[in-house]
Design a protein around this motif. Structure first.
Motif, mmCIF file in Angstrom:
data_model
loop_
_atom_site.group_PDB
_atom_site.id
_atom_site.type_symbol
_atom_site.label_atom_id
_atom_site.label_comp_id
_atom_site.label_asym_id
_atom_site.label_seq_id
_atom_site.Cartn_x
_atom_site.Cartn_y
_atom_site.Cartn_z
ATOM 1 N N TYR A 1 6.838 29.362 32.938
ATOM 2 C CA TYR A 1 6.364 29.489 34.319
ATOM 3 C C TYR A 1 5.416 28.393 34.795
ATOM 4 N N HIS B 1 -5.905 22.962 34.852
ATOM 5 C CA HIS B 1 -5.511 23.931 35.872
ATOM 6 C C HIS B 1 -6.475 25.100 35.991
ATOM 7 N N SER C 1 -3.180 25.343 41.565
ATOM 8 C CA SER C 1 -3.391 24.663 42.840
ATOM 9 C C SER C 1 -4.016 23.296 42.586
ATOM 10 N N PRO D 1 5.434 25.023 34.615
ATOM 11 C CA PRO D 1 6.058 23.928 35.367
ATOM 12 C C PRO D 1 6.543 24.353 36.754
ATOM 13 N N ARG D 2 7.029 25.573 36.863
ATOM 14 C CA ARG D 2 7.496 26.085 38.161
ATOM 15 C C ARG D 2 6.329 26.244 39.125
ATOM 16 N N GLU E 1 3.458 24.618 38.918
ATOM 17 C CA GLU E 1 2.982 23.267 39.227
ATOM 18 C C GLU E 1 3.842 22.642 40.326
ATOM 19 N N ALA E 2 5.143 22.811 40.222
ATOM 20 C CA ALA E 2 6.053 22.238 41.216
ATOM 21 C C ALA E 2 5.817 22.843 42.598
ATOM 22 N N ARG E 3 5.508 24.147 42.651
ATOM 23 C CA ARG E 3 5.228 24.816 43.932
ATOM 24 C C ARG E 3 3.808 24.570 44.413
ATOM 25 N N GLY E 4 2.928 24.147 43.495
ATOM 26 C CA GLY E 4 1.539 23.915 43.852
ATOM 27 C C GLY E 4 0.720 25.182 43.981
ATOM 28 N N GLU F 1 10.872 33.309 40.596
ATOM 29 C CA GLU F 1 9.517 32.824 40.800
ATOM 30 C C GLU F 1 8.515 33.965 40.844
#
Length: 135
Positions: free
Chosen positions: A50, A99, A123, A52-53, A55-58, A8
């Protein structure tokens, strides 16, 4: 592979180059493809890995450093001008702009070298918060 090895990240900076100068007649197809593989597709592929990762973490920011030849194309730099124009379009597409937070503040060095930098902030924000302007 890089995303698997590194894991990450909070900030991804896409900044690649080595596109040759020359006119349409000066650059053969193999060299053109090699240059675009490094410049154009590295930005797209790293963003694809990166985003999607993030986005998933916000959270997370992707910074695309793009030469101004995409906005002011030159025939004697046609390969680079068209790659930079494609990267500008990629960065500004509606899916990416969902985004976008704001352009990165540019110092004198970036302005003098003609670099274009925009940040993509993943975010959560309201749908009407989309805005992007390249100076």
């Amino acid at each position: 592979r890089l995303a698997q090895e590194v894991g990450e990240v909070d900030i991804l900076v896409n900044n690649a180059g080595a596109i040759p100068g020359g006119s349409l007649h000066d650059i053969d197809e193999a060299r053109w493809r090699q240059a675009w593989e490094l410049k154009l597709f590295s930005y797209i592929n790293l963003t694809r890995a990166y985003l999607p990762r993030m986005e998933a973490r916000g959270r997370g920011v992707i910074v695309n450093i793009i030469g101004m030849a995409g906005a002011a194309p030159r025939y004697e730099y046609i390969c680079g001008s068209t790659a930079n124009a494609a990267l500008m379009a990629f960065t500004l597409t509606p899916a990416m702009c969902a985004h976008v937070l704001k352009p990165i503040e540019r110092g004198h060095a970036a302005a003098e070298t003609g670099l274009l930098a925009g940040s993509i902030d993943v975010s959560p924000k309201p749908a009407n918060a989309m805005s992007m302007a390249f100076a």
